[in-house]
Design a protein around this motif. Sequence first.
Motif, PDB file in Angstrom:
ATOM      1  N   GLY A  36       0.781  -1.231   0.000  1.00 17.57           N
ATOM      2  CA  GLY A  36       0.000   0.000   0.000  1.00 17.57           C
ATOM      3  C   GLY A  36       0.810   1.276   0.000  1.00 17.57           C
ATOM      4  N   GLU A  37       2.141   1.161   0.033  1.00 18.93           N
ATOM      5  CA  GLU A  37       2.956   2.379  -0.038  1.00 18.93           C
ATOM      6  C   GLU A  37       2.879   2.977  -1.445  1.00 18.93           C
ATOM      7  OE1 GLU A  37       4.189  -0.520   1.023  1.00 18.93           O
ATOM      8  OE2 GLU A  37       4.444  -0.196   3.185  1.00 18.93           O
ATOM      9  N   LEU A  38       2.983   4.302  -1.503  1.00 12.49           N
ATOM     10  CA  LEU A  38       2.963   5.001  -2.786  1.00 12.49           C
ATOM     11  C   LEU A  38       4.388   5.228  -3.269  1.00 12.49           C
ATOM     12  CD1 LEU A  38       0.153   7.654  -2.225  1.00 12.49           C
ATOM     13  CD2 LEU A  38       0.016   5.514  -3.467  1.00 12.49           C
ATOM     14  N   ARG A  39       4.632   4.821  -4.500  1.00 10.18           N
ATOM     15  CA  ARG A  39       5.960   4.951  -5.091  1.00 10.18           C
ATOM     16  C   ARG A  39       5.971   6.062  -6.136  1.00 10.18           C
ATOM     17  NH1 ARG A  39       6.970  -1.576  -5.751  1.00 10.18           N
ATOM     18  NH2 ARG A  39       7.760  -1.927  -3.629  1.00 10.18           N
ATOM     19  N   PRO A  40       7.136   6.710  -6.333  1.00  9.46           N
ATOM     20  CA  PRO A  40       7.193   7.854  -7.269  1.00  9.46           C
ATOM     21  C   PRO A  40       6.937   7.425  -8.704  1.00  9.46           C
ATOM     22  CG  PRO A  40       9.389   7.240  -6.505  1.00  9.46           C
ATOM     23  CD  PRO A  40       8.425   6.452  -5.676  1.00  9.46           C
ATOM     24  N   ILE A  41       6.571   8.403  -9.520  1.00  7.35           N
ATOM     25  CA  ILE A  41       6.260   8.171 -10.930  1.00  7.35           C
ATOM     26  C   ILE A  41       7.063   9.138 -11.802  1.00  7.35           C
ATOM     27  CG2 ILE A  41       3.932   7.333 -10.503  1.00  7.35           C
ATOM     28  CD1 ILE A  41       2.974  10.185 -11.275  1.00  7.35           C
ATOM     29  N   ARG A  42       7.147   8.821 -13.084  1.00  8.65           N
ATOM     30  CA  ARG A  42       7.772   9.725 -14.048  1.00  8.65           C
ATOM     31  C   ARG A  42       6.795  10.834 -14.430  1.00  8.65           C
ATOM     32  NH1 ARG A  42       8.573   8.755 -18.809  1.00  8.65           N
ATOM     33  NH2 ARG A  42       7.144   7.018 -19.111  1.00  8.65           N
ATOM     34  N   GLY A  43       7.344  11.997 -14.770  1.00 12.20           N
ATOM     35  CA  GLY A  43       6.525  13.042 -15.360  1.00 12.20           C
ATOM     36  C   GLY A  43       5.630  13.803 -14.406  1.00 12.20           C
ATOM     37  N   ALA A  44       5.964  13.817 -13.106  1.00  8.73           N
ATOM     38  CA  ALA A  44       5.129  14.553 -12.151  1.00  8.73           C
ATOM     39  C   ALA A  44       5.097  16.037 -12.485  1.00  8.73           C
ATOM     40  CB  ALA A  44       5.653  14.336 -10.732  1.00  8.73           C
ATOM     41  N   LEU A  45       6.230  16.583 -12.874  1.00 10.30           N
ATOM     42  CA  LEU A  45       6.283  18.009 -13.203  1.00 10.30           C
ATOM     43  C   LEU A  45       5.488  18.308 -14.472  1.00 10.30           C
ATOM     44  CD1 LEU A  45       7.330  20.759 -12.464  1.00 10.30           C
ATOM     45  CD2 LEU A  45       9.481  20.227 -13.590  1.00 10.30           C
ATOM     46  N   ALA A  46       5.518  17.413 -15.440  1.00  7.22           N
ATOM     47  CA  ALA A  46       4.731  17.599 -16.659  1.00  7.22           C
ATOM     48  C   ALA A  46       3.240  17.607 -16.340  1.00  7.22           C
ATOM     49  CB  ALA A  46       5.055  16.501 -17.670  1.00  7.22           C
ATOM     50  N   MET A  47       2.810  16.768 -15.402  1.00  8.22           N
ATOM     51  CA  MET A  47       1.405  16.762 -14.984  1.00  8.22           C
ATOM     52  C   MET A  47       1.026  18.094 -14.354  1.00  8.22           C
ATOM     53  SD  MET A  47       0.946  12.966 -13.307  1.00  8.22           S
ATOM     54  CE  MET A  47      -0.771  13.290 -12.955  1.00  8.22           C
ATOM     55  N   SER A  48       1.873  18.593 -13.483  1.00 12.02           N
ATOM     56  CA  SER A  48       1.595  19.859 -12.804  1.00 12.02           C
ATOM     57  C   SER A  48       1.531  21.012 -13.805  1.00 12.02           C
ATOM     58  CB  SER A  48       2.663  20.117 -11.745  1.00 12.02           C
ATOM     59  OG  SER A  48       2.338  21.228 -10.948  1.00 12.02           O
ATOM     60  N   LEU A  49       2.438  21.026 -14.772  1.00 12.87           N
ATOM     61  CA  LEU A  49       2.424  22.075 -15.795  1.00 12.87           C
ATOM     62  C   LEU A  49       1.156  21.997 -16.643  1.00 12.87           C
ATOM     63  CD1 LEU A  49       6.161  21.927 -16.954  1.00 12.87           C
ATOM     64  CD2 LEU A  49       5.058  23.848 -15.791  1.00 12.87           C
ATOM     65  N   ALA A  50       0.695  20.775 -16.944  1.00 14.22           N
ATOM     66  CA  ALA A  50      -0.517  20.613 -17.741  1.00 14.22           C
ATOM     67  C   ALA A  50      -1.745  21.108 -16.980  1.00 14.22           C
ATOM     68  CB  ALA A  50      -0.691  19.147 -18.135  1.00 14.22           C
ATOM     69  N   ILE A  51      -1.809  20.854 -15.680  1.00 15.29           N
ATOM     70  CA  ILE A  51      -2.934  21.342 -14.868  1.00 15.29           C
ATOM     71  C   ILE A  51      -2.916  22.865 -14.816  1.00 15.29           C
ATOM     72  CG2 ILE A  51      -3.876  21.393 -12.530  1.00 15.29           C
ATOM     73  CD1 ILE A  51      -2.937  18.517 -12.196  1.00 15.29           C
ATOM     74  N   SER A  52      -1.723  23.437 -14.655  1.00 15.51           N
ATOM     75  CA  SER A  52      -1.607  24.895 -14.625  1.00 15.51           C
ATOM     76  C   SER A  52      -2.086  25.507 -15.935  1.00 15.51           C
ATOM     77  CB  SER A  52      -0.153  25.293 -14.358  1.00 15.51           C
ATOM     78  OG  SER A  52       0.032  26.684 -14.452  1.00 15.51           O
ATOM     79  N   GLN A  53      -1.687  24.913 -17.053  1.00 10.99           N
ATOM     80  CA  GLN A  53      -2.105  25.421 -18.360  1.00 10.99           C
ATOM     81  C   GLN A  53      -3.617  25.308 -18.522  1.00 10.99           C
ATOM     82  OE1 GLN A  53      -0.235  23.432 -21.644  1.00 10.99           O
ATOM     83  NE2 GLN A  53      -1.056  24.826 -23.176  1.00 10.99           N
ATOM     84  N   ALA A  54      -4.197  24.181 -18.071  1.00  9.72           N
ATOM     85  CA  ALA A  54      -5.640  23.996 -18.181  1.00  9.72           C
ATOM     86  C   ALA A  54      -6.395  25.024 -17.342  1.00  9.72           C
ATOM     87  CB  ALA A  54      -6.016  22.583 -17.751  1.00  9.72           C
ATOM     88  N   GLN A  55      -5.869  25.341 -16.169  1.00 11.00           N
ATOM     89  CA  GLN A  55      -6.512  26.344 -15.317  1.00 11.00           C
ATOM     90  C   GLN A  55      -6.470  27.719 -15.965  1.00 11.00           C
ATOM     91  OE1 GLN A  55      -4.601  26.076 -11.487  1.00 11.00           O
ATOM     92  NE2 GLN A  55      -5.533  24.102 -10.993  1.00 11.00           N
ATOM     93  N   HIS A  56      -5.349  28.063 -16.588  1.00  9.84           N
ATOM     94  CA  HIS A  56      -5.234  29.362 -17.252  1.00  9.84           C
ATOM     95  C   HIS A  56      -6.186  29.475 -18.442  1.00  9.84           C
ATOM     96  CE1 HIS A  56      -0.898  29.867 -15.553  1.00  9.84           C
ATOM     97  NE2 HIS A  56      -1.839  30.156 -14.672  1.00  9.84           N
ATOM     98  N   GLN A  57      -6.579  28.327 -19.003  1.00 15.48           N
ATOM     99  CA  GLN A  57      -7.502  28.320 -20.138  1.00 15.48           C
ATOM    100  C   GLN A  57      -8.953  28.176 -19.697  1.00 15.48           C
ATOM    101  OE1 GLN A  57      -6.015  25.139 -22.596  1.00 15.48           O
ATOM    102  NE2 GLN A  57      -4.258  26.331 -23.337  1.00 15.48           N
ATOM    103  N   GLY A  58      -9.202  28.303 -18.392  1.00 15.28           N
ATOM    104  CA  GLY A  58     -10.562  28.261 -17.876  1.00 15.28           C
ATOM    105  C   GLY A  58     -11.022  26.898 -17.415  1.00 15.28           C
ATOM    106  N   GLY A  59     -10.127  25.927 -17.300  1.00 20.11           N
ATOM    107  CA  GLY A  59     -10.497  24.598 -16.836  1.00 20.11           C
ATOM    108  C   GLY A  59     -10.709  24.557 -15.331  1.00 20.11           C
ATOM    109  N   PRO A  60     -11.175  23.423 -14.820  1.00 18.34           N
ATOM    110  CA  PRO A  60     -11.422  23.304 -13.379  1.00 18.34           C
ATOM    111  C   PRO A  60     -10.122  23.348 -12.581  1.00 18.34           C
ATOM    112  CG  PRO A  60     -11.689  21.180 -14.472  1.00 18.34           C
ATOM    113  CD  PRO A  60     -11.528  22.194 -15.554  1.00 18.34           C
ATOM    114  N   ALA A  61     -10.190  23.939 -11.397  1.00 13.81           N
ATOM    115  CA  ALA A  61      -9.013  24.062 -10.527  1.00 13.81           C
ATOM    116  C   ALA A  61      -8.977  22.860  -9.588  1.00 13.81           C
ATOM    117  CB  ALA A  61      -9.059  25.372  -9.747  1.00 13.81           C
ATOM    118  N   ARG A  62      -8.342  21.800 -10.044  1.00 19.85           N
ATOM    119  CA  ARG A  62      -8.246  20.591  -9.229  1.00 19.85           C
ATOM    120  C   ARG A  62      -6.884  20.532  -8.535  1.00 19.85           C
ATOM    121  NH1 ARG A  62     -10.148  17.826 -14.134  1.00 19.85           N
ATOM    122  NH2 ARG A  62     -12.424  17.550 -14.022  1.00 19.85           N
TER     123      ARG A  62
END
Length: 507
Positions: free
Chosen positions: A115-141
């Motif tokens: 049940g431990e959580l292990r790191p993944i690739r591309g965490a920063l890319a995910m964060s950048l994509a969420i930021s871009q979606a928010q700037h374009q009017g997407g939901p703030a998750r």
Amino acid sequence: MSLALLHSRSLDGMSAVAVSVEVHLANGLPSFTLVGLADTEVKEARERVRAALLNSGLSFPHNKRITVNLAPAELPKEGGRFDLPIALGLLAASGQIDAARLAELECAGELSLGGELRPIRGALAMSLAISQAQHQGGPARALLLPKDSAAEAALVEDVQVLAAGHLLEVVAALQPASEEALPRAQALPRLSEAAGPDLRDIKGQAGAKRALEVAAAGEHSLLLVGPPGTGKSMLAQRLPGLLPPLSKEEALASAAVLSLAGQFQPQRWAQRAMRSPHHTASAVALVGGGSPPRPGEISLALHGVLFLDELPEFNRQALEALREPLETGRILISRAARQSEFPARFQLVAAMNPCPCGQLGNAAQTCRCTPDQISRYQGRLSGPFLDRLDISIEVPAVPPAVLAAQPAGEASATVAARVARARQLALQRQGCSNARLTVAQLDQFAQAEPAALAFLQKAAERLAWSARSYHRILRVARSIADLAESEQIQSAQMAEAVQLRRGLGKS
């Protein structure tokens, strides 16, 4: 509730594409089906999730027909990043956590059997994509990630990143009316760059040091040619210490590419990458590729230095693949099913011997190679490839008397200060480094005195330079003028630029 919907992201080149994870529980023969163009790693999530839930003391719906859909269906999914959303979807569909609270989250993470959580690739890319979606009017998750990946994703300041170390921590925070909250991840601090090797350690080689300074000032590509043991590799290793600090945007872009490859190191945050692939590297290793496409060395060296030692020993096909990225600063990898584009704005530094035995031009030792052997050896580098290198300088053997003397010359910090001033002048004048000047910008910003321009034209005619070589000389001369804080290119500066392109005795 027998249906749960969660939000996650899948890596597609440099993009982190939104993925909906739908989990449905139905009556019927017990089964666990995972659909949505998932590769083997994703399909193995069934066993990891089952074991993680049971070993965490949670209930697994053994007597249900479980269907997990990863949408959009045509997007390939890979890696263990969907373990956490699948597990949370099962818990929400079976009523063990509050399904309504999942709409506020995007999550990703690989689960261990405990049940431990292990790191993944591309965490920063995910964060950048969420930021871009928010700037374009997407939901703030908010973005929920394993602890080791959350600090990396928190570098994007306008995204709320939550960190968890175990599945039970997430379950406790998602219980109905629960007052527990997952901690918000803290961004990595920008550490002061550790002192690297100093330019003053290299004895002699005043000409090569000057070439290194000019290359750093204008972000120019550099070829070092000389016998073995003359300090070519030492010079290349000191180039990052001469370059100015990365801007916030450049640091994020560099970290995002390294994160995609799973090679991001927190202690190297906001420091220029230095990549030194072995000469056995293939074309795919250098420019990127594979299935799914992954960034190559030219992308991993984004805003940093790519050092190719023993340049003629590299596969010719691999070197020819560098020609377009050197010009455009990007690489487009095309496959039958899809295309992926990666940034490739790097500074190339290469080193080579002048001949197979390495002693050509060495006054202390005699070259044993025939003219034909020398021609074939240097012919491994094509003319179009050499034409794209800004500076080519000879690195001669150092006399023993110089090696025995005390270190002389300037320290890296002194040279770096001059380079920073020259870079600042270029940015204020044209908004980019001199190596990135277009032909139209050269006419505007690389103005030379009439005598300097006449000298360049005469040299270009006598040496039969191509138009590309002519323009690269102008860019190098502009960098030399910036180091001297000269508004116009002087004749002496133009002559030095011409001399810095004669390492192999040809253009």
